[in-house]
Design an enzyme around this catalytic site. Sequence first.
Site, PDB file in Angstrom:
ATOM      1  N   ASP A   9       0.851  -1.190   0.000  1.00 46.06           N
ATOM      2  CA  ASP A   9       0.000   0.000   0.000  1.00 46.06           C
ATOM      3  C   ASP A   9       0.886   1.240   0.000  1.00 46.06           C
ATOM      4  O   ASP A   9       1.906   1.293   0.694  1.00 46.06           O
ATOM      5  CB  ASP A   9      -0.903   0.025   1.239  1.00 46.06           C
ATOM      6  N   ALA A  54     -14.466   2.818   0.009  1.00 46.84           N
ATOM      7  CA  ALA A  54     -13.490   2.403  -1.005  1.00 46.84           C
ATOM      8  C   ALA A  54     -14.150   2.184  -2.358  1.00 46.84           C
ATOM      9  O   ALA A  54     -13.500   2.278  -3.398  1.00 46.84           O
ATOM     10  CB  ALA A  54     -12.794   1.115  -0.547  1.00 46.84           C
ATOM     11  N   GLN A  55     -15.462   1.877  -2.338  1.00 46.86           N
ATOM     12  CA  GLN A  55     -16.150   1.622  -3.599  1.00 46.86           C
ATOM     13  C   GLN A  55     -16.519   2.922  -4.326  1.00 46.86           C
ATOM     14  O   GLN A  55     -16.276   3.070  -5.523  1.00 46.86           O
ATOM     15  CB  GLN A  55     -17.418   0.787  -3.350  1.00 46.86           C
ATOM     16  N   ARG A  83     -15.393   6.043  -3.536  1.00 41.06           N
ATOM     17  CA  ARG A  83     -14.215   6.917  -3.546  1.00 41.06           C
ATOM     18  C   ARG A  83     -14.587   8.397  -3.498  1.00 41.06           C
ATOM     19  O   ARG A  83     -13.921   9.235  -4.088  1.00 41.06           O
ATOM     20  CB  ARG A  83     -13.322   6.613  -4.756  1.00 41.06           C
ATOM     21  N   LYS A  88     -17.156  15.349  -2.874  1.00 38.86           N
ATOM     22  CA  LYS A  88     -15.713  15.530  -2.962  1.00 38.86           C
ATOM     23  C   LYS A  88     -15.065  14.155  -2.995  1.00 38.86           C
ATOM     24  O   LYS A  88     -15.457  13.244  -2.257  1.00 38.86           O
ATOM     25  CB  LYS A  88     -15.212  16.302  -1.744  1.00 38.86           C
TER      26      LYS A  88
END
Length: 691
Positions: free
Chosen positions: A308, A381-382, A384, A398
């Site tokens: 990451d 996370a999906q 964003r 945003k």
Amino acid sequence: MSTLTTTPVPAPTRVAAGLLDPRMLLAAVPEAMRKLDPRVMVRNPVMFVVEVGAVFATVSAIADTGTFAWTVVAWLWVTVVFANLAEAVAEGRGKAQAATLRRTRTETTARRLSGSGDTEDLPASQLRLGDRVVVVAGEVIPGDGDVVEGIASVDESAITGESAPVIRESGGDRSSVTGGTKVLSDRIVVEITARPGESFIDKMIALVEGASRQKTPNEIALNILLASLTIVFLAATATLQPFAVYSGAEQSVIVLVALLVCLIPTTIGALLSAIGIAGMDRLVQHNVLAMSGRAVEAAGDVNTLLLDKTGTITLGNRQAAEFIPVTDCDDQVLADAAQLSSLADETPEGRSIVVLAKTRHGLRERSPGELSTAGFVPFTAQTRMSGVDLQGGRQVRKGAAAAVMKWVRDNGGHPTAEVGVIVDAISTGGGTPLVVAEHVPGSPARALGVISLKDVVKEGMRERFDEMRRMGIRTVMITGDNPLTARAIAEEAGVDDFLAEATPEDKMALIRKEQEGGRLVAMTGDGTNDAPALAQADVGVAMNSGTSSAKEAGNMVDLDSNPTKLIEVVEIGKQLLITRGSLTTFSIANDVAKYFAIIPAMFAVAYPGLDRLNIMGLATPQSAILSAVIFNALIIIGLIPLALRGVRYTPSSAAAMLRRNLAVYGVGGIVAPFVGIKLIDLFVSQLPGIG
């Protein structure tokens, strides 16, 4: 409020004993003697044959009162004990660490929440999966679980050895808590995720003691090879006696056993288990808990590292640096919209946006409770992106440029080229752009501007990745950033490749693609979203600060929650494999030299010409055989520190490592017995009945 009762917990101490600390050796001797049990020895075929041979030699020596016979018998038993001692010393270091962990156990009364919101006191051992308990400052957390309500400072020194407290809170990737740790401030509600006896500490104790260590596939394969070599030499020794009788050089049982023990791979057979245990122990010393020996071994064979970006390659503290409005938008309007859309964003980036709007543009910091009629859209996370739906229908969003631009188009807007130019400029400079947009009823959605986030690559990362490259390991940076930002940081850090705008599904797809090519993959993670990828990876290192699902999915847990440690894990795995290979080479090379000691000694009388093979100039047949047996035992104890510490590893190609291995341990394995056996012979030949 009830008061939880706990027994005193001594301060944790680190196991820092030397490799052959006298106290540890003394403690290991009784365990080495207990391992003489044939039911235990049979797990190690090579040393089991040595023990059986020692029994036959002992029976034969009863009828022989000579010094030679009993001296050989004594050293045969010493060989078996030394082999057991190597394993016992390796296990002893783990047991010392386990003793430290056991001191963290407490008899705790938990305060369990009922469905009505009331609490009831009960022993922690009676907690079940799904129970919720309340823990306040000064109390010990009664079991492993996830924080589902509140935030608190927690002392985890009993587990990690780190005295600095850590923050554990609900709703994020730092929600996991461990039973036996202590809450220092505030109040939290913990949902229990482990059954009694299956807690994290229980697993740690079993693993560091070696009780749960299973042999790895490579270790099993090497054991089979060693067993095969042993069978071959056993058959050769069995057929040697008829030949010796025919040639007039009949040998005693003791001499035949000595020949067998010296020629089978006793050195690596004695140290193989200790090498595996020591590999896991080295990880424990680095505060990494391996759930299996297979994971450590796989780390040494890793071809691809998935890392990451945030917190691993970069410092992880991306901060909002600037608001850049489009031409038809005022910077104050952009700052206001950016702050509104970040109120429900609990990420460090979201919080920094709120702070920047307050400090640079004088906007008063709002709280979600202040906008009681607003509907907040949290960051995921999906999607964003995050945002808010205000009274009157105004919507503000945003997030990542691609996600927000799609949202603008879905709401009738048409993103201007200016936004793309700003995004590209920030990305090219290594920053992270977040686009801010709004949609007012009756008008198409429009982009207001871009927020520039900055992150910093950690010092020395390029050098670390250069080392990985020399080891033949491909590094891939994973990030949620757009491709331009990802490329700029990847080039600065020196990684081989990157995966931008990555979702959990993208990580899984990348791991499977790499594995389909026959490569082994390692990755780190701490969140529930990382759990599938951690389970799929060959080496999945979960952060101790992460969620319980992540720790269950991975096959290693980093107690320090340092994602960069994945690189050290790979190096320890490679050191394990190199140590095993080096000592195997040394052991087999040893046998070559021992041929020149024993074979001439056995048949020189019947075949005087064989004396020319006595290039060591050994005094007598008896001293030659006894010297070889003594050297065979002493070399085991001499190599224990190397087996526990591991062969020094320096990043290089496989061919270079093979050449070094053969030069140092192949040649050394031939030379050492010539020197050692000769020196022992000089002493042994002076003994009555031997010389």
